[in-house]
Design an enzyme around this catalytic site. Structure first.
Site, PDB file in Angstrom:
ATOM      1  N   PHE A 103       0.838  -1.166  -0.083  1.00 35.70           N
ATOM      2  CA  PHE A 103       0.075   0.008  -0.052  1.00 35.70           C
ATOM      3  C   PHE A 103       0.727   1.195  -0.029  1.00 35.70           C
ATOM      4  O   PHE A 103       0.335   2.157   0.588  1.00 35.70           O
ATOM      5  CB  PHE A 103      -1.099   0.183   1.311  1.00 35.70           C
ATOM      6  N   LEU A 153      -2.829  12.591 -16.950  1.00 39.82           N
ATOM      7  CA  LEU A 153      -3.751  13.314 -17.725  1.00 39.82           C
ATOM      8  C   LEU A 153      -5.314  12.990 -17.133  1.00 39.82           C
ATOM      9  O   LEU A 153      -6.292  13.920 -16.784  1.00 39.82           O
ATOM     10  CB  LEU A 153      -3.543  12.952 -19.247  1.00 39.82           C
ATOM     11  N   LYS A 213      12.807   0.836 -16.418  1.00 46.95           N
ATOM     12  CA  LYS A 213      11.952  -0.234 -17.240  1.00 46.95           C
ATOM     13  C   LYS A 213      12.922  -0.929 -18.042  1.00 46.95           C
ATOM     14  O   LYS A 213      13.042  -2.217 -18.340  1.00 46.95           O
ATOM     15  CB  LYS A 213      10.863   0.345 -17.844  1.00 46.95           C
ATOM     16  N   TYR A 267      12.849   6.759 -14.414  1.00 44.68           N
ATOM     17  CA  TYR A 267      11.562   5.605 -14.424  1.00 44.68           C
ATOM     18  C   TYR A 267      11.725   4.975 -15.676  1.00 44.68           C
ATOM     19  O   TYR A 267      11.722   3.611 -15.563  1.00 44.68           O
ATOM     20  CB  TYR A 267      10.281   6.480 -14.219  1.00 44.68           C
ATOM     21  N   GLY A 303      10.724  15.967 -20.409  1.00 40.01           N
ATOM     22  CA  GLY A 303      10.743  14.617 -20.313  1.00 40.01           C
ATOM     23  C   GLY A 303       9.468  13.896 -21.309  1.00 40.01           C
ATOM     24  O   GLY A 303       9.592  12.728 -21.658  1.00 40.01           O
ATOM     25  N   ASN A 320      -0.638   4.053 -22.848  1.00 40.75           N
ATOM     26  CA  ASN A 320      -1.286   4.905 -21.701  1.00 40.75           C
ATOM     27  C   ASN A 320      -2.519   4.280 -21.147  1.00 40.75           C
ATOM     28  O   ASN A 320      -3.548   4.466 -21.761  1.00 40.75           O
ATOM     29  CB  ASN A 320      -1.397   6.179 -21.993  1.00 40.75           C
ATOM     30  N   SER A 366       6.931  -0.702 -20.158  1.00 42.34           N
ATOM     31  CA  SER A 366       6.439   0.489 -20.720  1.00 42.34           C
ATOM     32  C   SER A 366       6.809   1.044 -22.064  1.00 42.34           C
ATOM     33  O   SER A 366       7.828   0.599 -22.332  1.00 42.34           O
ATOM     34  CB  SER A 366       6.626   1.507 -19.501  1.00 42.34           C
TER      35      SER A 366
HETATM   36  N1  UDP Z   1      -0.847  15.982 -19.807  1.00 46.94           N
HETATM   37  C1  UDP Z   1      -1.217  17.297 -19.808  1.00 46.94           C
HETATM   38  N2  UDP Z   1      -1.490  17.802 -18.656  1.00 46.94           N
HETATM   39  C2  UDP Z   1      -1.574  17.244 -17.699  1.00 46.94           C
HETATM   40  C3  UDP Z   1      -1.126  16.121 -17.422  1.00 46.94           C
HETATM   41  C4  UDP Z   1      -0.744  15.494 -18.875  1.00 46.94           C
HETATM   42  O1  UDP Z   1      -1.128  18.035 -20.960  1.00 46.94           O
HETATM   43  O2  UDP Z   1      -2.020  17.750 -16.638  1.00 46.94           O
HETATM   44  C5  UDP Z   1      -0.293  15.348 -21.140  1.00 46.94           C
HETATM   45  C6  UDP Z   1       1.292  14.967 -21.077  1.00 46.94           C
HETATM   46  O3  UDP Z   1       2.042  15.994 -21.480  1.00 46.94           O
HETATM   47  C7  UDP Z   1       1.235  13.936 -22.124  1.00 46.94           C
HETATM   48  C8  UDP Z   1      -0.185  13.279 -21.956  1.00 46.94           C
HETATM   49  O4  UDP Z   1      -0.906  14.423 -21.291  1.00 46.94           O
HETATM   50  O5  UDP Z   1       1.408  14.490 -23.466  1.00 46.94           O
HETATM   51  C9  UDP Z   1      -0.180  11.994 -21.112  1.00 46.94           C
HETATM   52  O6  UDP Z   1       0.327  12.181 -20.039  1.00 46.94           O
HETATM   53  P1  UDP Z   1       0.361  11.152 -18.858  1.00 46.94           P
HETATM   54  O7  UDP Z   1       1.353  11.557 -17.787  1.00 46.94           O
HETATM   55  O8  UDP Z   1      -0.995  10.874 -18.217  1.00 46.94           O
HETATM   56  O9  UDP Z   1       1.330   9.953 -19.371  1.00 46.94           O
HETATM   57  P2  UDP Z   1       2.544   9.612 -19.959  1.00 46.94           P
HETATM   58  O10 UDP Z   1       2.417   9.523 -21.494  1.00 46.94           O
HETATM   59  O11 UDP Z   1       3.460  10.807 -19.622  1.00 46.94           O
HETATM   60  O12 UDP Z   1       3.038   8.349 -19.546  1.00 46.94           O
END
Ligand code: UDP
Length: 340
Positions: free
Chosen positions: A34, A203, A155, A151, A300, A182, A126
């Site tokens: 947890f 997101l 992986k 991270y 990133g 995703n 990933s």
């Molecule tokens: N993203 C965004 N605003 C947020 C969170 C994510 O615009 O508050 C965008 C992020 O730049 C990426 C996409 O949403 O293009 C997916 O991001 P997430 O962190 O969910 O997954 P990742 O692809 O980074 O593993």
């Protein structure tokens, strides 16, 4: 019933996979400490399955504790290893914690499993292992590029470690590496779903929390990328679809049909969507408005990535079933259930 140990089984993808395992006739056994999930997930699982899932509260990087579980459970046929840290940004802040936890727990598993004759492993990898790819969609044979975060590097390292361990004399472990795109959405029952602790990094929980009024607005991280509307492209897969890929992988390992001791599969829909498309699809699917503004790029982030899902379809017989709109609607239903 064949027992499958699920490390991180109280987490987001882990909990949905536990449901699919149980419904496919396996007996999932969860280990979780947890540290990045909540105990309430266990009652959600009980509600869905109508029974308790065997559970052990341990850190799977603790070799002695892991031995205790394997001894107590007996005849574990395979392991699905989810337990890991997963936040890109946090990994830049705390790289050593990421290496210790993500790489360390895999090493512990690889050392301990042979002691108990466990010969099947599904590993949560990933699409971050591809880095910023030169060509799209990415195939399993697409060369990996330098990871954009610690991270992602964990992986890549874990995949390499599994390959090296498989090549050592006397190895009996067979592995399938699933490279997730995703994952989004929640179980149709809305009894389990994504439970971000604190401010969401991802997101979709940010979108649902904004629509629910818990966050003032979503910041879209950049609209000056070389994509049709300037925002990032990702391959969003419903978490229940993703969970089902694990069942196919476990079955393939148990059947011993693979020509290689380590196999790798992309698990995505094969389609990319921009961030703006996701927000607009969410609004259409739920009737909710999402307040957003455009902010700077997030360090990133790669501009675009989506899967070539041919191999997983041909070899594992796996195809996603849930549309982006339905996936987002399930995330909203889950968000509403949290408020109750
Ligand atoms: N993203 C965004 N605003 C947020 C969170 C994510 O615009 O508050 C965008 C992020 O730049 C990426 C996409 O949403 O293009 C997916 O991001 P997430 O962190 O969910 O997954 P990742 O692809 O980074 O593993």
């Amino acid at each position: 019933m064949k027992k499958i140990l699920v490390t991180g089984g109280a987490g987001y993808i882990g909990s949905h996979t536990v449901v699919e395992l149980a419904q496919a006739g396996f007996e999932p056994v969860i280990i979780d400490d947890f540290r990045n999930s909540k105990e309430s997930v266990l009652s959600g699982l009980r509600d869905i399955l109508g029974r308790d899932v065997p559970f052990h509260r341990i850190d799977c990087g603790d070799a002695e504790a892991l031995r205790g579980v394997l001894r107590a459970e007996g005849n574990i046929e395979g392991v699905i290893h989810f337990a890991a840290f997963k936040a890109v940004g946090e990994s830049v802040q705390k790289p050593l914690a990421y290496f210790r936890n993500n790489v360390g727990s895999l090493l512990t598993l690889l050392e301990v499993l042979p002691e108990f004759g466990v010969e099947n492993l599904v590993f949560s990898s990933s699409c971050t292992v591809y880095g910023n790819p030169d060509a799209l969609p990415v195939r399993e044979t697409t060369p990996t590029k330098p990871a954009s975060s610690p991270y992602g590097r964990t992986k890549q390292m874990c995949e390499d470690i599994i390959h090296d361990a498989a090549g050592a004399p006397g190895n009996r472990l067979h592995s399938i590496l699933l490279r997730y795109f995703n994952p989004i959405g929640a179980h149709a029952s809305a009894r389990i779903g994504e439970l971000p602790l604190g401010v969401p990094n991802n997101l979709i929980p940010f979108v649902t929390q904004t629509a629910a009024g818990l966050r003032e607005k979503l910041t879209i991280f950049g609209n000056d990328y070389d994509t049709p509307d300037g925002t990032n492209i990702r391959d969003y897969i419903h978490v229940v679809d993703l969970a089902k890929a694990h069942i196919a992988a476990v079955q393939r390992l148990l059947d011993r049909t693979a020509p290689e001791v380590v196999e790798t599969f992309n698990v995505g829909t094969g389609h990319g969507n921009t961030v703006l498309e996701v927000v607009q699809t969410f609004e259409r699917a739920t009737g909710q408005k999402v307040n957003y503004s455009i902010g700077p790029r997030r360090p990133g982030d790669v501009p675009a990535i989506y899967a070539d899902a041919t191999k997983v379809a041909e070899v594992l017989g796996f195809k996603t079933e849930t549309s982006l709109a339905d996936s987002l609607a399930s995330a909203w239903k889950w968000q509403l259930s949290l408020a109750k």
